[in-house]
Design a protein around this motif. Structure first.
Motif, PDB file in Angstrom:
ATOM      1  N   VAL A 125       0.841  -1.203   0.000  1.00  0.00           N
ATOM      2  CA  VAL A 125       0.000   0.000   0.000  1.00  0.00           C
ATOM      3  C   VAL A 125       0.873   1.249   0.000  1.00  0.00           C
ATOM      4  O   VAL A 125       0.587   2.224  -0.711  1.00  0.00           O
ATOM      5  N   MET A 126       1.936   1.237   0.776  1.00  0.00           N
ATOM      6  CA  MET A 126       2.867   2.370   0.809  1.00  0.00           C
ATOM      7  C   MET A 126       3.483   2.591  -0.563  1.00  0.00           C
ATOM      8  O   MET A 126       3.599   3.727  -1.042  1.00  0.00           O
ATOM      9  N   PHE A 131       1.842   7.581   0.693  1.00  0.00           N
ATOM     10  CA  PHE A 131       0.701   8.485   0.898  1.00  0.00           C
ATOM     11  C   PHE A 131       1.068   9.923   0.537  1.00  0.00           C
ATOM     12  O   PHE A 131       0.829  10.864   1.298  1.00  0.00           O
ATOM     13  N   ALA A 132       1.638  10.058  -0.647  1.00  0.00           N
ATOM     14  CA  ALA A 132       2.069  11.376  -1.126  1.00  0.00           C
ATOM     15  C   ALA A 132       0.870  12.316  -1.239  1.00  0.00           C
ATOM     16  O   ALA A 132      -0.222  11.905  -1.627  1.00  0.00           O
ATOM     17  N   GLU A 133       1.087  13.577  -0.888  1.00  0.00           N
ATOM     18  CA  GLU A 133       0.013  14.569  -0.898  1.00  0.00           C
ATOM     19  C   GLU A 133      -0.595  14.720  -2.283  1.00  0.00           C
ATOM     20  O   GLU A 133      -1.806  14.936  -2.420  1.00  0.00           O
ATOM     21  N   ARG A 167      -5.078   7.980  -4.186  1.00  0.00           N
ATOM     22  CA  ARG A 167      -4.952   7.221  -5.427  1.00  0.00           C
ATOM     23  C   ARG A 167      -3.680   6.389  -5.353  1.00  0.00           C
ATOM     24  O   ARG A 167      -2.650   6.846  -4.848  1.00  0.00           O
ATOM     25  N   GLY A 168      -3.753   5.163  -5.855  1.00  0.00           N
ATOM     26  CA  GLY A 168      -2.589   4.304  -5.833  1.00  0.00           C
ATOM     27  C   GLY A 168      -2.495   3.441  -7.073  1.00  0.00           C
ATOM     28  O   GLY A 168      -3.466   3.286  -7.816  1.00  0.00           O
ATOM     29  N   LYS A 169      -1.314   2.890  -7.294  1.00  0.00           N
ATOM     30  CA  LYS A 169      -1.106   1.994  -8.434  1.00  0.00           C
ATOM     31  C   LYS A 169      -0.357   0.767  -7.938  1.00  0.00           C
ATOM     32  O   LYS A 169       0.771   0.863  -7.440  1.00  0.00           O
ATOM     33  N   GLY A 176      -0.657  -2.596  12.517  1.00  0.00           N
ATOM     34  CA  GLY A 176      -0.625  -1.861  13.770  1.00  0.00           C
ATOM     35  C   GLY A 176      -1.969  -1.174  13.982  1.00  0.00           C
ATOM     36  O   GLY A 176      -3.013  -1.824  13.974  1.00  0.00           O
ATOM     37  N   GLU A 177      -1.926   0.136  14.151  1.00  0.00           N
ATOM     38  CA  GLU A 177      -3.152   0.898  14.312  1.00  0.00           C
ATOM     39  C   GLU A 177      -3.739   1.349  12.974  1.00  0.00           C
ATOM     40  O   GLU A 177      -4.810   1.944  12.942  1.00  0.00           O
ATOM     41  N   GLU A 178      -3.043   1.066  11.883  1.00  0.00           N
ATOM     42  CA  GLU A 178      -3.510   1.474  10.559  1.00  0.00           C
ATOM     43  C   GLU A 178      -4.631   0.551  10.081  1.00  0.00           C
ATOM     44  O   GLU A 178      -4.556  -0.670  10.200  1.00  0.00           O
ATOM     45  N   ARG A 179      -5.704   1.153   9.529  1.00  0.00           N
ATOM     46  CA  ARG A 179      -6.807   0.422   8.917  1.00  0.00           C
ATOM     47  C   ARG A 179      -7.081   1.043   7.554  1.00  0.00           C
ATOM     48  O   ARG A 179      -7.329   2.245   7.449  1.00  0.00           O
ATOM     49  N   MET A 180      -7.026   0.235   6.508  1.00  0.00           N
ATOM     50  CA  MET A 180      -7.205   0.757   5.160  1.00  0.00           C
ATOM     51  C   MET A 180      -8.115  -0.143   4.328  1.00  0.00           C
ATOM     52  O   MET A 180      -8.093  -1.366   4.484  1.00  0.00           O
ATOM     53  N   LEU A 181      -8.919   0.482   3.478  1.00  0.00           N
ATOM     54  CA  LEU A 181      -9.765  -0.225   2.527  1.00  0.00           C
ATOM     55  C   LEU A 181      -9.275   0.110   1.128  1.00  0.00           C
ATOM     56  O   LEU A 181      -9.014   1.279   0.822  1.00  0.00           O
TER      57      LEU A 181
END
Length: 339
Positions: A13-14, A20-22, A36-38, A86-91
């Motif tokens: 994801v990173m 997680f660029a602005e 947005r991601g690829k 960890g504490e991160e939650r992502m969909l």
């Protein structure tokens, strides 16, 4: 979970979002920011990242995962998977290249790209998505936060309903429920929910009615803050309808593309029927589809809608110049520019 969902690693994801660029940030709502991601496969995705300061974020995260386990429809956004680190939650969702409906609808320049044929098609698509949620999915689902920013547009401008963090699952025999925790967006909530916490499929019907009037007019429901005649778009539409001048509700940008004025007027009438004060008098979404597609059928005359002209404590708080983003336990107002 017994479903075609992928568990994404935090590293993937990173890499997809470039940390997680602005510049990859698409918007932000009550849940948190969306990027947005690829992926390494080349597939574009939208990553919805749980905000640590969101009071109901964990509940929303679980809610969307549970619901997407059941829901599959062409007019609903597809969830590919999730990531917990960890504490991160992502969909991780499919990426919608044309962002959200409000990105076009309420912009004086971009709104030109939505001609009447396109807008009517979007209304039909949203209708189909809600019929599936209310009637044909394995469990009846009440969305509870239907609005222009939660309708995303694919590459062909087909609408897809998103954001199921506020949704509730009903058993097939349940007609309505009550909650002490009011969630949703001001201007889209029906009176029985905003004032008493009662919600049902007719709650979504009310929100849909507001959205239809917004699609026709190109104006937000709360854009009448300087108008003493009507407190919101619903009230304005009602006044025009009473006077037999419903066509004046039409977005001026539709002047050249709307050749079927009867169809537009029928949509105004359907929208007003959906925002009836009494939930029992509002049509079902199946009735709405029939009304939209069968132009020879006679529709009942709408009556004075809820939250139309009276300026009392509930409605006065709905009037604001700009959409507001909040995330609190009692009321959630979430606006997101796109995915």
């Amino acid at each position: 979970m017994g479903h075609d969902l992928s568990v994404f690693s935090y590293a993937s994801v990173m890499a997809a979002t470039i940390n997680f660029a602005e510049e990859n940030k698409l918007g932000e709502g009550g849940f948190g920011p969306v990027y947005r991601g690829k992926l390494a496969t080349g597939q574009e995705v939208a990553v919805k990242r749980l905000s640590k300061c969101s009071g109901q974020g964990t509940l929303e995260f679980k809610n969307e995962l549970i619901l997407i386990h059941e829901l599959q429809h062409t007019n609903l956004v597809q969830l590919f998977g999730f990531c917990i680190h960890g504490e991160e939650r992502m969909l991780i969702y499919e990426y919608m290249p044309n962002k959200s409906l409000d990105y076009f609808l309420f912009n004086s320049i971009r709104g030109i790209f939505l001609d009447w044929s396109q807008r009517f098609s979007i209304i039909e698509g949203i209708t189909q998505g809600l019929i599936y949620l209310h009637k044909f999915s394995r469990t009846r689902v009440i969305h509870r936060d239907l609005k222009a920013s939660n309708v995303l547009l694919d590459e062909n401008m087909n609408p897809k309903i998103s954001d199921f963090g506020m949704a509730r699952i009903f058993s097939i025999n349940d007609l309505e429920a009550n909650t002490s925790r009011i969630v949703g967006t001001r201007g889209y909530m029906p009176p029985e929910y905003a004032m008493e916490g009662i919600f049902s499929t007719k709650s979504d019907v009310y929100s849909f009615g507001v959205l239809v009037l917004e699609i026709i007019s190109g104006r937000r429901n709360n854009s009448f803050y300087n108008d003493d005649r009507a407190i919101n778009l619903v009230g304005y539409a009602w006044e025009l309808w009473k006077e037999g001048t419903g066509l004046q509700l039409m977005d001026p940008k539709l002047a050249d593309s709307c050749t079927n004025k009867d169809q537009l007027l029928r949509c105004v009438q359907v929208g007003l029927l959906c925002v009836e004060d009494s939930a029992a008098n509002r049509p079902t979404m199946s009735d709405v589809l029939s009304a939209l597609t069968n132009e020879s059928s006679r529709l009942p005359a709408p009556t004075k809608p809820a939250f139309s002209t009276e300026r009392h404590a509930v409605t006065s708080s709905m009037v604001e110049k700009e959409p507001q983003i909040l995330s609190v336990n009692d009321l959630t107002i979430s606006d997101c520019d796109g995915r």
